[in-house]
Design a protein around this motif. Structure first.
Motif, PDB file in Angstrom:
ATOM      1  N   HIS A 128       0.924  -1.078   0.013  1.00  0.00           N
ATOM      2  CA  HIS A 128       0.293   0.144   0.064  1.00  0.00           C
ATOM      3  C   HIS A 128       0.835   1.393   0.160  1.00  0.00           C
ATOM      4  O   HIS A 128       1.658   1.362   0.842  1.00  0.00           O
ATOM      5  N   SER A 129       0.749   2.152  -0.966  1.00  0.00           N
ATOM      6  CA  SER A 129       1.510   3.428  -0.956  1.00  0.00           C
ATOM      7  C   SER A 129       0.976   4.440  -0.338  1.00  0.00           C
ATOM      8  O   SER A 129      -0.017   4.515  -0.004  1.00  0.00           O
ATOM      9  N   ASP A 130       1.912   5.211   0.356  1.00  0.00           N
ATOM     10  CA  ASP A 130       1.684   6.259   0.976  1.00  0.00           C
ATOM     11  C   ASP A 130       2.615   7.417   0.562  1.00  0.00           C
ATOM     12  O   ASP A 130       3.542   7.514   1.345  1.00  0.00           O
ATOM     13  N   PHE A 131       2.421   8.006  -0.439  1.00  0.00           N
ATOM     14  CA  PHE A 131       3.118   8.828  -1.210  1.00  0.00           C
ATOM     15  C   PHE A 131       2.754  10.305  -1.037  1.00  0.00           C
ATOM     16  O   PHE A 131       1.714  10.665  -1.321  1.00  0.00           O
ATOM     17  N   HIS A 132       3.753  11.129  -0.351  1.00  0.00           N
ATOM     18  CA  HIS A 132       3.240  12.666  -0.449  1.00  0.00           C
ATOM     19  C   HIS A 132       4.460  13.356  -1.520  1.00  0.00           C
ATOM     20  O   HIS A 132       5.443  13.430  -1.075  1.00  0.00           O
ATOM     21  N   LEU A 133       4.062  13.710  -2.689  1.00  0.00           N
ATOM     22  CA  LEU A 133       5.083  14.443  -3.317  1.00  0.00           C
ATOM     23  C   LEU A 133       4.639  15.945  -3.839  1.00  0.00           C
ATOM     24  O   LEU A 133       3.369  15.766  -3.981  1.00  0.00           O
ATOM     25  N   LYS A 134       5.642  16.365  -3.895  1.00  0.00           N
ATOM     26  CA  LYS A 134       5.269  18.021  -4.491  1.00  0.00           C
ATOM     27  C   LYS A 134       5.864  18.224  -5.775  1.00  0.00           C
ATOM     28  O   LYS A 134       6.844  17.610  -6.178  1.00  0.00           O
ATOM     29  N   PHE A 135       4.878  18.856  -6.649  1.00  0.00           N
ATOM     30  CA  PHE A 135       4.856  19.352  -7.924  1.00  0.00           C
ATOM     31  C   PHE A 135       4.820  21.018  -7.779  1.00  0.00           C
ATOM     32  O   PHE A 135       3.880  21.612  -7.845  1.00  0.00           O
ATOM     33  N   GLY A 136       6.078  21.549  -7.705  1.00  0.00           N
ATOM     34  CA  GLY A 136       6.371  22.851  -7.454  1.00  0.00           C
ATOM     35  C   GLY A 136       5.635  22.931  -6.107  1.00  0.00           C
ATOM     36  O   GLY A 136       6.053  22.362  -5.010  1.00  0.00           O
ATOM     37  N   GLU A 137       4.701  23.823  -5.962  1.00  0.00           N
ATOM     38  CA  GLU A 137       3.792  24.171  -4.841  1.00  0.00           C
ATOM     39  C   GLU A 137       2.755  23.253  -4.371  1.00  0.00           C
ATOM     40  O   GLU A 137       1.926  23.271  -3.533  1.00  0.00           O
ATOM     41  N   ASP A 138       2.323  22.166  -5.601  1.00  0.00           N
ATOM     42  CA  ASP A 138       1.125  21.367  -5.376  1.00  0.00           C
ATOM     43  C   ASP A 138       1.583  20.083  -4.683  1.00  0.00           C
ATOM     44  O   ASP A 138       2.604  19.638  -5.060  1.00  0.00           O
ATOM     45  N   LEU A 139       0.938  19.588  -3.612  1.00  0.00           N
ATOM     46  CA  LEU A 139       1.149  18.462  -3.180  1.00  0.00           C
ATOM     47  C   LEU A 139       0.154  17.294  -3.650  1.00  0.00           C
ATOM     48  O   LEU A 139      -1.209  17.539  -3.660  1.00  0.00           O
TER      49      LEU A 139
END
Length: 171
Positions: A128-139
């Motif tokens: 089960h993934s629990d990924f928190h990734l930022k794309f610039g200012e977007d989470l």
């Protein structure tokens, strides 16, 4: 004279029987089968776990070429994600380069409830993934059920199939 002939025949016949028994024993030794369903393959499990750790590190390091190298792209590669039609290796690589290449910061990249099952030269990893990734200012938070099918190759364990489905989170 008859006695010598009889003894010689008995000796030759004895050697033939011994030779047959040896062949039968050798065949039996080759027939030993591994129980692929129940055998644990602990060394292979460790290798697959190290491969998973390397995949995670490649994402954290934003090393997209290394991430891609853990795939065995070819005519048999397949991927399912988000209920869409099956993808092939080319589509998977384009997607992974596009998405992971756009990540500006990895806040969290946890592989929860990971289970590794090895079946000889094939391994199935579920998690089960629990990924928190930022794309610039977007989470972006990615919580999925993931299955990865690995094949042991000359270059190590490589992904030959991926399956991603949304994970229902408890409220």
């Amino acid at each position: 004279m008859k006695t010598r002939f009889t003894i010689a025949l008995a000796i030759l016949f004895g050697f033939q029987i011994m030779g047959c028994k040896k062949e039968v024993q050798e065949v039996r030794a080759d027939e030993v089968k591994i129980d692929l369903l129940n055998a644990e393959f602990p060394d292979a499990k460790k290798e697959v776990k190290l491969t998973m750790d390397s995949i995670v590190q490649s994402v954290k390091d934003n090393d997209i070429d290394r991430l891609i190298s853990f795939h065995a792209y070819g005519p048999k590669f397949t991927e399912f994600k988000n209920g869409e039609p099956r993808n092939d290796g080319k589509q998977n690589e384009e997607f992974e380069r596009s998405i992971f290449g756009s990540v500006t910061e990895v806040i969290k990249f946890d592989l929860n409830d990971m289970k590794i099952n090895v079946y000889g030269d094939v391994a199935n990893v579920t998690l089960h993934s629990d990924f928190h990734l930022k794309f610039g200012e977007d989470l972006a938070v990615v919580n999925e059920q993931i299955s990865l099918l690995f094949l042991k190759t000359n270059n190590g364990w490589r992904i030959v199939h991926e399956h991603h489905s949304p994970l229902k989170m408890e409220e």
